[in-house]
Scaffold this motif. Sequence first.
Motif, PDB file in Angstrom:
ATOM      1  N   ARG A 128       0.794  -1.227   0.000  1.00 10.44           N
ATOM      2  CA  ARG A 128       0.000   0.000   0.000  1.00 10.44           C
ATOM      3  C   ARG A 128       0.826   1.276   0.000  1.00 10.44           C
ATOM      4  O   ARG A 128       0.279   2.379  -0.159  1.00 10.44           O
ATOM      5  CB  ARG A 128      -0.934  -0.008   1.215  1.00 10.44           C
ATOM      6  CG  ARG A 128      -1.924  -1.172   1.182  1.00 10.44           C
ATOM      7  CD  ARG A 128      -2.709  -1.335   2.471  1.00 10.44           C
ATOM      8  NE  ARG A 128      -3.491  -0.144   2.803  1.00 10.44           N
ATOM      9  CZ  ARG A 128      -4.247  -0.043   3.898  1.00 10.44           C
ATOM     10  NH1 ARG A 128      -4.306  -1.057   4.749  1.00 10.44           N
ATOM     11  NH2 ARG A 128      -4.927   1.063   4.139  1.00 10.44           N
ATOM     12  N   GLY A 129       2.127   1.152   0.195  1.00  9.60           N
ATOM     13  CA  GLY A 129       2.967   2.327   0.263  1.00  9.60           C
ATOM     14  C   GLY A 129       2.750   3.088   1.557  1.00  9.60           C
ATOM     15  O   GLY A 129       2.218   2.555   2.531  1.00  9.60           O
ATOM     16  N   ASN A 130       3.165   4.347   1.567  1.00  8.37           N
ATOM     17  CA  ASN A 130       2.933   5.228   2.711  1.00  8.37           C
ATOM     18  C   ASN A 130       2.349   6.525   2.177  1.00  8.37           C
ATOM     19  O   ASN A 130       3.081   7.400   1.706  1.00  8.37           O
ATOM     20  CB  ASN A 130       4.222   5.497   3.473  1.00  8.37           C
ATOM     21  CG  ASN A 130       3.990   6.332   4.729  1.00  8.37           C
ATOM     22  OD1 ASN A 130       2.955   6.967   4.894  1.00  8.37           O
ATOM     23  ND2 ASN A 130       4.974   6.339   5.621  1.00  8.37           N
ATOM     24  N   PRO A 131       1.021   6.667   2.220  1.00  8.25           N
ATOM     25  CA  PRO A 131       0.393   7.860   1.648  1.00  8.25           C
ATOM     26  C   PRO A 131       0.768   9.144   2.363  1.00  8.25           C
ATOM     27  O   PRO A 131       0.639  10.237   1.800  1.00  8.25           O
ATOM     28  CB  PRO A 131      -1.112   7.572   1.797  1.00  8.25           C
ATOM     29  CG  PRO A 131      -1.206   6.558   2.900  1.00  8.25           C
ATOM     30  CD  PRO A 131       0.036   5.737   2.792  1.00  8.25           C
ATOM     31  N   TYR A 132       1.274   9.048   3.595  1.00 13.58           N
ATOM     32  CA  TYR A 132       1.632  10.242   4.366  1.00 13.58           C
ATOM     33  C   TYR A 132       2.964  10.836   3.921  1.00 13.58           C
ATOM     34  O   TYR A 132       3.185  12.040   4.050  1.00 13.58           O
ATOM     35  CB  TYR A 132       1.673   9.919   5.857  1.00 13.58           C
ATOM     36  CG  TYR A 132       0.362   9.376   6.369  1.00 13.58           C
ATOM     37  CD1 TYR A 132      -0.728  10.216   6.592  1.00 13.58           C
ATOM     38  CD2 TYR A 132       0.197   8.009   6.588  1.00 13.58           C
ATOM     39  CE1 TYR A 132      -1.945   9.708   7.039  1.00 13.58           C
ATOM     40  CE2 TYR A 132      -1.011   7.498   7.042  1.00 13.58           C
ATOM     41  CZ  TYR A 132      -2.081   8.355   7.262  1.00 13.58           C
ATOM     42  OH  TYR A 132      -3.287   7.849   7.692  1.00 13.58           O
ATOM     43  N   SER A 133       3.853   9.985   3.413  1.00 15.11           N
ATOM     44  CA  SER A 133       5.165  10.485   2.973  1.00 15.11           C
ATOM     45  C   SER A 133       5.344  10.416   1.461  1.00 15.11           C
ATOM     46  O   SER A 133       6.379  10.826   0.948  1.00 15.11           O
ATOM     47  CB  SER A 133       6.284   9.685   3.658  1.00 15.11           C
ATOM     48  OG  SER A 133       6.211   8.313   3.305  1.00 15.11           O
ATOM     49  N   GLY A 134       4.337   9.872   0.774  1.00 13.13           N
ATOM     50  CA  GLY A 134       4.410   9.812  -0.683  1.00 13.13           C
ATOM     51  C   GLY A 134       5.130   8.605  -1.231  1.00 13.13           C
ATOM     52  O   GLY A 134       5.476   8.578  -2.420  1.00 13.13           O
ATOM     53  N   VAL A 135       5.363   7.584  -0.399  1.00  8.43           N
ATOM     54  CA  VAL A 135       5.992   6.351  -0.883  1.00  8.43           C
ATOM     55  C   VAL A 135       4.945   5.515  -1.617  1.00  8.43           C
ATOM     56  O   VAL A 135       3.909   5.177  -1.024  1.00  8.43           O
ATOM     57  CB  VAL A 135       6.575   5.526   0.291  1.00  8.43           C
ATOM     58  CG1 VAL A 135       7.110   4.184  -0.212  1.00  8.43           C
ATOM     59  CG2 VAL A 135       7.670   6.304   0.993  1.00  8.43           C
ATOM     60  N   PRO A 136       5.174   5.178  -2.878  1.00  5.22           N
ATOM     61  CA  PRO A 136       4.207   4.362  -3.603  1.00  5.22           C
ATOM     62  C   PRO A 136       4.321   2.886  -3.213  1.00  5.22           C
ATOM     63  O   PRO A 136       5.345   2.454  -2.676  1.00  5.22           O
ATOM     64  CB  PRO A 136       4.607   4.547  -5.065  1.00  5.22           C
ATOM     65  CG  PRO A 136       6.085   4.789  -5.003  1.00  5.22           C
ATOM     66  CD  PRO A 136       6.315   5.559  -3.723  1.00  5.22           C
ATOM     67  N   ALA A 137       3.279   2.131  -3.462  1.00  3.69           N
ATOM     68  CA  ALA A 137       3.319   0.690  -3.205  1.00  3.69           C
ATOM     69  C   ALA A 137       4.331   0.030  -4.129  1.00  3.69           C
ATOM     70  O   ALA A 137       4.371   0.308  -5.332  1.00  3.69           O
ATOM     71  CB  ALA A 137       1.943   0.081  -3.427  1.00  3.69           C
ATOM     72  N   CYS A 138       5.139  -0.856  -3.579  1.00  2.00           N
ATOM     73  CA  CYS A 138       6.127  -1.585  -4.379  1.00  2.00           C
ATOM     74  C   CYS A 138       5.445  -2.462  -5.428  1.00  2.00           C
ATOM     75  O   CYS A 138       6.007  -2.718  -6.500  1.00  2.00           O
ATOM     76  CB  CYS A 138       6.998  -2.460  -3.484  1.00  2.00           C
ATOM     77  SG  CYS A 138       7.798  -1.596  -2.115  1.00  2.00           S
ATOM     78  N   THR A 139       4.231  -2.911  -5.100  1.00  2.00           N
ATOM     79  CA  THR A 139       3.501  -3.795  -6.021  1.00  2.00           C
ATOM     80  C   THR A 139       3.190  -3.122  -7.351  1.00  2.00           C
ATOM     81  O   THR A 139       2.979  -3.810  -8.352  1.00  2.00           O
ATOM     82  CB  THR A 139       2.177  -4.259  -5.384  1.00  2.00           C
ATOM     83  OG1 THR A 139       1.394  -3.103  -5.033  1.00  2.00           O
ATOM     84  CG2 THR A 139       2.435  -5.091  -4.154  1.00  2.00           C
TER      85      THR A 139
END
Length: 205
Positions: A128-139
């Motif tokens: 799911r990533g990290n929506p708070y820091s802008g990290v996208p899901a690896c999937t």
Amino acid sequence: MISFVRSLSALGACMISLHVAAAPSGPAVSPRVAEIVASRCALCHGPEGESASAVYPRLAAQHPDYIIKQLKDFRDGRRKSETMTDMVKDLKDDEIAGLAAYFASKKAAARQPGDVDFAGVGRFIFQRGNPYSGVPACTSCHGINGHGTQQLPRLAGQHPAYLEIQLKEFTKRERTNDNAVMHTVASKLTELETRAVAIYIGSLQ
């Protein structure tokens, strides 16, 4: 040091070559590819692509096109590593293709998830990533099972320590290829997230 390693590898090259040539699965292995695996690859990555140390990547079951790209990048200076550049500097394109096909044909061994709490955090980041820091899901690039594509690496079952090293190299732009997208992603991961996602990926089959 490299010359010493090569001298050691030469002692066992014949036995490993026989093992490689006798492998029942995958494409036929040419004598030249078997010799390269025995004398160069096996010491760090193992004769079956299961690396001897967690700081070296698992090659078993990796996509052949991805292996080809990385070996050519080492050979041609697009990816920096004194050891790897020395190992592949004289390899021809057909030898690189043969090595890629050989390791891609090997079945990856199962791994345990390690710290289950870390793995749980890593699973969240991976899926799911990290929506708070802008990290996208690896999937979104590597797939739900971490198997990647012909152009993107299979991550499933890779050594967590190796994954951590690569993510940190992307963050600092010390990895000199594949950096355009991965720098943006890796630079947003915290230390904890980096460790957690590496442990989770290492548990995937």
